[in-house]
Design an enzyme around this catalytic site. Structure first.
Site, PDB file in Angstrom:
ATOM      1  N   TYR A   1       0.818  -1.199   0.000  1.00 17.13           N
ATOM      2  CA  TYR A   1       0.000   0.000   0.000  1.00 17.13           C
ATOM      3  C   TYR A   1       0.867   1.271   0.000  1.00 17.13           C
ATOM      4  O   TYR A   1       0.691   2.137  -0.861  1.00 17.13           O
ATOM      5  CB  TYR A   1      -0.967  -0.039   1.193  1.00 17.13           C
ATOM      6  CG  TYR A   1      -2.211   0.785   1.012  1.00 17.13           C
ATOM      7  CD1 TYR A   1      -2.981   1.142   2.110  1.00 17.13           C
ATOM      8  CD2 TYR A   1      -2.636   1.220  -0.237  1.00 17.13           C
ATOM      9  CE1 TYR A   1      -4.126   1.885   1.963  1.00 17.13           C
ATOM     10  CE2 TYR A   1      -3.773   1.971  -0.395  1.00 17.13           C
ATOM     11  CZ  TYR A   1      -4.515   2.307   0.713  1.00 17.13           C
ATOM     12  OH  TYR A   1      -5.643   3.041   0.574  1.00 17.13           O
TER      13      TYR A   1
ATOM     14  N   GLU B   1       2.388   6.390  -7.024  1.00 15.73           N
ATOM     15  CA  GLU B   1       1.350   7.256  -7.585  1.00 15.73           C
ATOM     16  C   GLU B   1       1.688   8.731  -7.381  1.00 15.73           C
ATOM     17  O   GLU B   1       1.594   9.538  -8.307  1.00 15.73           O
ATOM     18  CB  GLU B   1      -0.003   6.931  -6.930  1.00 15.73           C
ATOM     19  CG  GLU B   1      -0.522   5.551  -7.314  1.00 15.73           C
ATOM     20  CD  GLU B   1      -1.725   5.137  -6.487  1.00 15.73           C
ATOM     21  OE1 GLU B   1      -2.473   6.031  -6.043  1.00 15.73           O
ATOM     22  OE2 GLU B   1      -1.914   3.929  -6.284  1.00 15.73           O
TER      23      GLU B   1
END
Lengths: 244, 342
Positions: free
Chosen positions: A166, A173
């Site tokens: 995660y 990103e």
């Protein structure tokens, strides 16, 4: 944002309260099994594609191009999951699923596809790898759950790998969006200025910055939600195995 | 003779007995001379901890009375934030319900849930309306730091911008006055946290709209004066309509009377829409914003109108459903918000 949290809470509930859950009908279950198998296969294709390209080139730069098409296809295909929630065959919230899928689709199309210059960035590989591993585990988890034969290993992986994947995905990103900023500003991509007959303006560059800022409150919430789910799901299993 | 004498003695003793127990409230006429007092127990719904035990509660006490008694011993839990249920999974009891009419023995057990800090509906309406009223004007007068410095305190050269400002301000002033003098709120309060959500939505939308309408680079509507005039007509018509409906709804609810009534068309032509629609107040509100969108030809206004329409449709459908449930003879021609369509 990488979405290991999708459907988690409800699935965890159904694990522990199978008696109460009505569940989708047999036709819906069959469809969902096919859907999840196809998605697992798709992301495996992407994983294999990455490995082969790496072995062929000898470096991990610019691997995006070798898996661009299947990535776009299978990540966009995840939009169907919103429909599944809306139809009620999957017991998740439409809003939550929608939000998570849209954020993935946004990154795939509105950032990576649209701003060609970032496609060679290493940050893209970072989130693609995170997504690939997460999705392979997640879709196989759903497949086995639907068939009521969930190996503990898959369950464990689903609720453990996210701890590393995660943050890795989020880092990839954010770095990709950040890399896109100067090009967006230079070309005025997806932006509209005044004056115009709609009396509306939109600055994509500012919008991207706001998206990045939104990660600050959202990421910890989702991450700790997954942590709590992990305690709940993996904590129970030890008791059950003792009983058996 | 003896029977009469006995009766006379009996009557005297009765009349002697009646005024002796002095009660704060007049006793309703009861067949039995003894009042069966209730015992009320209030438990916390989560912990099942006994919070309060009341004995000698009048059978005619309402839930509100019990809430007031509970408030006395727990001053931070005022009645509006108390939710009392008979069953932990059941629905909260209404304030008007009477103790002796509930399905309990002489010992009633209630489960208490703290609803959190509450704020009056009227207060919320006022705050949510004053915001846009003031914020729009900040943009209209082009206060510093909004637009480029050379535009500070300048006025727009487009007539439609001035008309739009008057319309927007009129709309919110009308809402404020209606909140103060016309509306009768059936639900007293809402959770306090809601005010942040509601106000941020209204205030940010007003700022977003006002920014573009009052912008120095604002482009007037495509069809010019014709479009503005038509839109203004729609806006004013719907404002009048909305006011008429609010007054009609007020007249339905007489103060103190809690019975629900079906609204019907009155002599005012603006209320004739009741024949076709359950919630014409929302219909007219939509019409006003549609007029405003047409007048300003501004995408943020359109966005605000659409979002408002979706929300009001949800509310109208809910209200329509509750009308249908409450009244068996509810007119079948009516739709929730749009005649025949929605």
């Amino acid at each position: 944002m990488s979405a290991p949290a999708m459907g988690t809470s409800k699935t965890a509930h159904s694990d522990s309260s199978n008696k109460k859950k009505k569940g989708p009908g047999t036709l819906a279950t069959a469809y969902l099994v096919i859907y999840n198998v196809v998605m697992t296969a798709g992301w495996l294709v992407i994983a294999v594609g990455l490995v082969r390209a790496y072995l062929a080139r000898g470096s991990y730069h610019g691997l995006y191009y070798s898996i661009e098409k299947p990535l776009k296809f299978f990540q966009t295909g995840a939009l169907l999951e919103i429909l599944h929630c809306a139809l009620g065959i999957v017991p998740s919230s439409v809003v939550l699923t929608g939000f998570q899928v849209m954020s993935r689709v946004f990154l795939t199309w509105a950032v990576t596809h649209s701003v060609r210059e970032v496609q060679s960035e290493d940050s893209v590989l970072l989130f693609v790898v995170a997504w690939t591993v997460t999705e392979i585990i997640r879709y196989s988890f759903y497949t086995f759950s639907l068939l009521n034969h969930l190996p503990y290993l898959i369950k464990w992986a689903r609720y453990t790998f996210f701890i590393v994947l995660y943050p890795m995905g989020v880092a990839g990103e954010l770095l990709t969006i950040y890399a896109a900023l100067p090009y967006v500003q230079k070309t005025g991509l997806y932006s509209i200025t005044l004056p115009n007959k709609y009396n509306f303006s939109f600055d994509y560059h500012t919008f991207l910055i706001l998206v990045m800022v939104s990660y600050i409150p959202l990421f910890p919430q989702l991450y700790f939600h997954m942590m709590r789910q992990r305690k709940k799901v993996l904590g129970h299993v030890e008791e059950y195995s003792k009983v058996e | 003779m003896d029977a009469l004498a006995l009766e006379a003695k009996g009557a005297k003793s009765e009349s002697a007995a009646a005024p002796a127990p002095s009660k704060p409230r007049p006793k309703p006429p009861q067949k039995a001379k003894r009042i069966v007092y209730f015992e009320v127990e209030i438990l916390d719904i989560k912990t099942r901890e006994k919070l309060l035990l009341l004995d000698k509660v009048e059978p005619t006490a309402t839930i509100l009375d019990i809430k007031s008694l509970f408030h006395k011993s727990n001053p931070h839990w005022y009645p509006a934030r108390q939710s009392l249920c008979l069953d932990p999974k059941g629905k909260p009891l209404r304030d008007e319900e009477i103790l002796q009419e509930l399905p309990v023995g002489t010992t009633a057990t209630f489960y208490f849930r703290d609803l959190g800090a509450q704020i009056a509906w009227g207060t919320v309406f006022l705050i949510e309306c004053i915001g846009p009223l003031v914020i729009y004007l900040l943009f209209y007068f082009r206060l510093p730091l909004i637009y480029a410095p050379k535009y500070e305190f300048t006025a727009s050269k487009h007539l439609v911008v001035h008309i739009a400002c008057v319309c927007h301000s009129f709309h919110y002033m009308k809402r404020i006055l209606e909140t103060l003098f016309v509306h009768r709120f059936s639900h007293g309060t809402m959770p306090f946290r809601n005010i942040f959500k509601i106000c941020s939505y209204y205030w940010c939308s007003a700022a977003w709209m006002a920014y573009y309408i009052n912008h120095p680079l604002y482009t007037p509507p495509y069809y010019g004066e014709k479009q503005v005039k038509a839109a203004l007509g729609i806006f004013l018509f719907c404002q009048l309509g909305s006011f008429s409906i609010h007054v009609a709804l007020r007249n339905l609810k007489l103060p103190g009377c809690k019975t629900k009534k079906i609204p019907y068309p009155t002599k005012n032509p603006f209320t004739w829409i009741f024949a076709l629609v359950s919630c014409p107040n929302y219909t007219y509100e939509m019409g006003s914003w549609l007029g405003f969108t047409l007048m300003t030809q501004c995408v943020p206004v359109l966005f605000f109108t659409v979002v408002g329409f979706i929300q009001m449709t949800v509310w109208a459908k809910g209200k329509h459903r509750s009308y249908l449930k409450e009244f068996k003879q509810y007119p079948t021609l009516r739709s929730p918000i749009l005649p025949f369509i929605l």
